[in-house]
Write a protein that holds these residues in place. Structure first.
Motif, PDB file in Angstrom:
ATOM      1  N   GLU A 147       0.798  -1.221   0.000  1.00  0.00           N
ATOM      2  CA  GLU A 147       0.000   0.000   0.000  1.00  0.00           C
ATOM      3  C   GLU A 147       0.838   1.282   0.000  1.00  0.00           C
ATOM      4  O   GLU A 147       0.564   2.205  -0.762  1.00  0.00           O
ATOM      5  N   GLU A 148       1.859   1.327   0.875  1.00  0.00           N
ATOM      6  CA  GLU A 148       2.621   2.590   0.930  1.00  0.00           C
ATOM      7  C   GLU A 148       3.450   2.797  -0.327  1.00  0.00           C
ATOM      8  O   GLU A 148       3.628   3.931  -0.776  1.00  0.00           O
ATOM      9  N   GLN A 149       3.970   1.712  -0.889  1.00  0.00           N
ATOM     10  CA  GLN A 149       4.717   1.844  -2.151  1.00  0.00           C
ATOM     11  C   GLN A 149       3.794   2.379  -3.250  1.00  0.00           C
ATOM     12  O   GLN A 149       4.153   3.296  -3.990  1.00  0.00           O
ATOM     13  N   GLU A 151       1.093   4.058  -2.918  1.00  0.00           N
ATOM     14  CA  GLU A 151       0.709   5.443  -2.620  1.00  0.00           C
ATOM     15  C   GLU A 151       1.801   6.422  -3.085  1.00  0.00           C
ATOM     16  O   GLU A 151       1.510   7.476  -3.652  1.00  0.00           O
ATOM     17  N   GLY A 172      12.224   6.226   3.111  1.00  0.00           N
ATOM     18  CA  GLY A 172      11.764   4.893   3.479  1.00  0.00           C
ATOM     19  C   GLY A 172      12.806   4.171   4.300  1.00  0.00           C
ATOM     20  O   GLY A 172      13.988   4.175   3.944  1.00  0.00           O
ATOM     21  N   SER A 176      12.429  -1.079   3.127  1.00  0.00           N
ATOM     22  CA  SER A 176      11.037  -0.729   2.845  1.00  0.00           C
ATOM     23  C   SER A 176      10.683  -0.895   1.368  1.00  0.00           C
ATOM     24  O   SER A 176       9.535  -0.714   0.977  1.00  0.00           O
ATOM     25  N   ARG A 324       6.523   8.780   2.177  1.00  0.00           N
ATOM     26  CA  ARG A 324       7.001   7.960   3.279  1.00  0.00           C
ATOM     27  C   ARG A 324       6.776   6.477   3.046  1.00  0.00           C
ATOM     28  O   ARG A 324       5.728   6.058   2.597  1.00  0.00           O
ATOM     29  N   LEU A 325       7.803   5.672   3.397  1.00  0.00           N
ATOM     30  CA  LEU A 325       7.628   4.218   3.502  1.00  0.00           C
ATOM     31  C   LEU A 325       8.051   3.855   4.920  1.00  0.00           C
ATOM     32  O   LEU A 325       9.218   3.965   5.265  1.00  0.00           O
ATOM     33  N   LYS A 326       7.095   3.426   5.730  1.00  0.00           N
ATOM     34  CA  LYS A 326       7.391   3.238   7.152  1.00  0.00           C
ATOM     35  C   LYS A 326       7.615   1.788   7.541  1.00  0.00           C
ATOM     36  O   LYS A 326       8.007   1.504   8.664  1.00  0.00           O
TER      37      LYS A 326
END
Ligand code: ADP
Ligand code: ZN
Ligand code: ZN
Length: 677
Positions: A147-149, A151, A172, A176, A324-326
């Protein structure tokens, strides 16, 4: 417009000819001549044939009282530059204070009097251990973005669709999956018929990223790296210029890839010091990337787990957009546990070994379970230096202002110029036989590790070990195949490598960098510790990181231990602001150097007087001249003058005005380099 006349910059590095010369364009070239084209032309009273680059074209004759010489024809075997690259060179000339010809040479680095090789891509990358260290990373072709990638890619796409071409920071954590995000962004740009550049700090440290992209884009990728010959580099630039490749991967000079439809520049590990050029012009690749992107309507993506303070500052002022990649991307992978061990307490409690009790226990545990450990040491050599116990003198390099470093083979080596002698048996100053080494380095650590863990299979990887033929590659390959238990090394082992069986990282002395007198030492410490910590637990087994330190209370150590970039950057920004360092102010560093110390002193005096005069009305601060921390290197003495102001434009104006004044008065044999921060 008819291109009847052309301004040309000669390929000669000399201040007297460092300006455009106007030539007539011969009839047969008038339709084909373009800015950036390399041409042959007669020059000087003897009409010697020289090479130059066209930077501008005119229809009408310039008003000069003499007859113009004519261009002879196109210079062969030089990749002609994009016209946007000419504009970039002019900007570099102004911004970094180098000669026009030097700037042009930098953006068109490929000169060719060399034979082409038949291979299309360089056959093997340095440090390549494909199928060994990579373990499927390079070969797996389809990854579904999490999902974060997704996004991050979505925001990039949206920005481009709106025609904004922002600079992004892909922030990231290690692991990540930034590479997959780059790949998707590149795919997006290629899909629109454009081209992309991916910059990496040093190919041997990031070969997994390179392999992954080769795996995805195959033949469309051109790669350059430091071990290519001139001819091989030329071939890669030619492929880019002629449309055979539309992705260029490489260290900083890849930013000059001759693409005419550039859509994206990615700067991987943007915080890395290798992006700052160490030769004239001393450009910052990130700045050049942004300028080039601006000139050609491309986007810029800076990627890092530990963004540089300067990029972070720009992000906080809205000049860079953060993505951001957390979380770690690989299923089941999670960040390591971090233990901070206070070496002062170890000693107080009777532990004189270089291994804290915690680290020793965890290493024993890993050996028992058949898992791997990396020990990281921020220094090479067996001992730091050799000094005399009788007179106290350290053995120094005769050409440089540094002590020589003792290596395990008994040689004393200068790490600045490579000077090498056998360790003397007596002090060269007083003749005493009591001379000895101090400090610890990777070689000494290796010996201690073997002694403490006699059963363990130990490998060492540092610049000395890696410089032997292919041995860096072999060492990493051996370790990646699980044929060793412990890998000892310097920076080289912590960057980028993905060793799934490593579940323990020991950082032997976290604070060595903090003793270096530079305003960036805390930043480098934080980056190094965070990157090193990121090596543990890349696979599915949980990892531990032990940070050994004399300064557990330092914010760089605490923030790295907590994996808390925010904590670090808040502290660092207030330090920079309080002390008046970038990015709180702009800093111009002028370095003067000469083999003649008296000349140098005189030149530094002249220059600082001019600067004081020019700086006064704008209230810019002039500091120095001061000697460089290492005053003499390779027989050159070096002095620094610093200029500080809140406005970059004011600094640039002061520099340009000062330059115009000192050029005439300056003694020959002294050179000046400038560097903006
Ligand atoms: P970074 O460069 O951010 O440190 P990498 O790009 O090296 O991280 O990725 C770390 C690991 O996660 C690699 O093994 C990569 O193949 C894997 N990975 C990345 N994205 C995904 C994904 N969407 N699904 C599964 N695995 C992924
Ligand atoms: Zn002595
Ligand atoms: Zn030396």
């Amino acid at each position: 417009m008819q291109s009847n006349y052309a301004d040309v910059i000669l390929d000669i590095t000399h201040a007297n000819v460092d300006r455009p010369f106007t030539y007539a364009v011969p009839e047969e070239m008038r339709d084909t001549i373009r800015p950036g084209m390399p041409v042959k032309l007669p020059f000087g009273s003897g009409n010697r044939v020289r090479t130059g680059w066209v930077i501008a074209l005119y229809e009408a004759a310039p008003e000069v009282p003499w007859e113009l010489k004519e261009i002879l024809g196109p210079a062969e075997k030089q990749v002609s530059a994009e016209s946007s690259l000419i504009a970039l060179a002019l900007w570099m000339h102004e911004h970094y204070g180098c000669m026009l010809s030097q700037a042009l040479k930098t953006v068109m680095p490929v000169k060719s009097r060399v034979k082409k090789r038949k291979t299309k891509t360089p056959s093997s990358l340095p440090g390549d251990s494909r199928g060994e260290a990579a373990e499927g990373t390079a070969e797996r072709h389809h990854v579904i973005l999490n999902e974060e990638q997704a996004e991050a890619v979505r925001q990039f796409r949206e920005d481009r669709a709106a025609g904004r071409r922002s600079t992004f920071l892909l922030f990231g954590i290690t692991g990540s999956g930034k590479t997959e995000v780059y790949a998707e962004m590149i795919r997006e740009v290629l899909g629109k018929g454009q081209q992309a550049i991916l910059l990496i700090p040093e190919i041997s440290l990031t070969f997994q990223t390179v392999r992954r992209l080769e795996g995805i884009f195959g033949e469309r990728v051109a790669i350059i790296h430091s071990r290519l010959t001139q001819g091989e580099r030329y071939e890669q630039f030619r492929r880019a210029a002629e449309g055979e490749a539309d992705i260029m991967i490489g260290p900083r000079s890849a930013v000059f890839a001759p693409f005419s439809r550039l859509g994206l520049i990615v700067v991987d590990e943007e915080h890395d010091g290798a992006y700052k050029s160490d030769t004239v012009p001393r450009y910052d690749t990130r700045e050049v990337a942004e300028k080039r992107a601006e000139l050609s309507g491309a986007s810029v993506v800076l990627g890092s787990a530990t963004p540089s303070v300067s990029t972070w500052d720009r992000a906080s002022r809205g000049k860079v957009r953060i993505l951001r990649l957390k979380n770690r991307a690989a299923p089941g992978s999670r960040p390591a546990r971090v233990h901070v061990e206070d070496l002062r307490r170890e000693l107080q409690e009777g532990n004189r070994s270089v291994f804290s009790r915690k680290l020793r226990t965890l290493m024993e545990d890993r050996l028992a379970r058949g898992e791997q450990t990396i020990l990281f040491m921020n220094r090479r050599g067996y001992s730091n230096f050799v000094s005399c116990r009788s007179c106290g003198n350290a053995i120094r390099c005769p050409h440089c202002d540094v002590t020589l470093t003792l290596h395990a083979d008994g040689n004393l080596v200068c790490h600045y110029c490579g000077y090498r002698i056998r360790q003397p048996e007596h002090c060269p100053d007083c003749g005493s036989p009591f001379i000895a080494g101090f400090g610890t380095g990777t070689q000494k650590l290796e010996a201690m590790t073997r002694k403490m863990f006699p059963e363990a299979r130990v490998l060492r990887m540092d610049a000395d070990a890696a410089s032997g033929k292919g041995s860096g590659k072999e060492i990493l390959g051996t370790f990646a195949r699980g044929e060793a238990d412990i890998l000892i090394g310097t920076q080289m082992v912590v960057k980028g490598h993905d060793f799934p069986k490593v579940t323990l990282v020991g950082i032997m002395a976290a604070d060595t960098e903090l003793y270096v007198s530079s305003y960036t030492s805390a930043e480098r410490t934080f980056q190094l510790l965070t990157q090193a910590a990121g090596r543990a637990g890349r696979g599915e087994r949980p990892g531990d990181v032990v940070i050994q330190t004399y300064r557990p209370e330092h914010y760089a150590v605490r923030a790295a231990a907590a994996q808390d970039f925010g904590l670090f950057v808040r502290n660092e920004m207030s330090f920079r602001a309080a002390a008046g360092y970038p990015p709180a102010v702009h800093l111009l560093t002028l370095q003067l150097s000469s083999q003649d110390e008296q000349l140098l002193i005189r030149a530094a005096d002249i220059l600082s007087r001019i600067l004081m005069k020019e700086a006064a009305p704008a209230r810019a601060l002039v500091i120095g001249p001061v000697n460089e921390a290492v005053y003499k290197v390779h027989d050159y003495f070096r002095k620094l003058i610093y200029l500080k102001h809140s406005s970059y434009d004011i600094l640039l104006t002061i520099k340009n005005r000062a330059e115009a004044q000192y050029e005439g008065k300056f003694p020959a044999g002294v050179s000046v380099l400038c560097d903006f921060n």
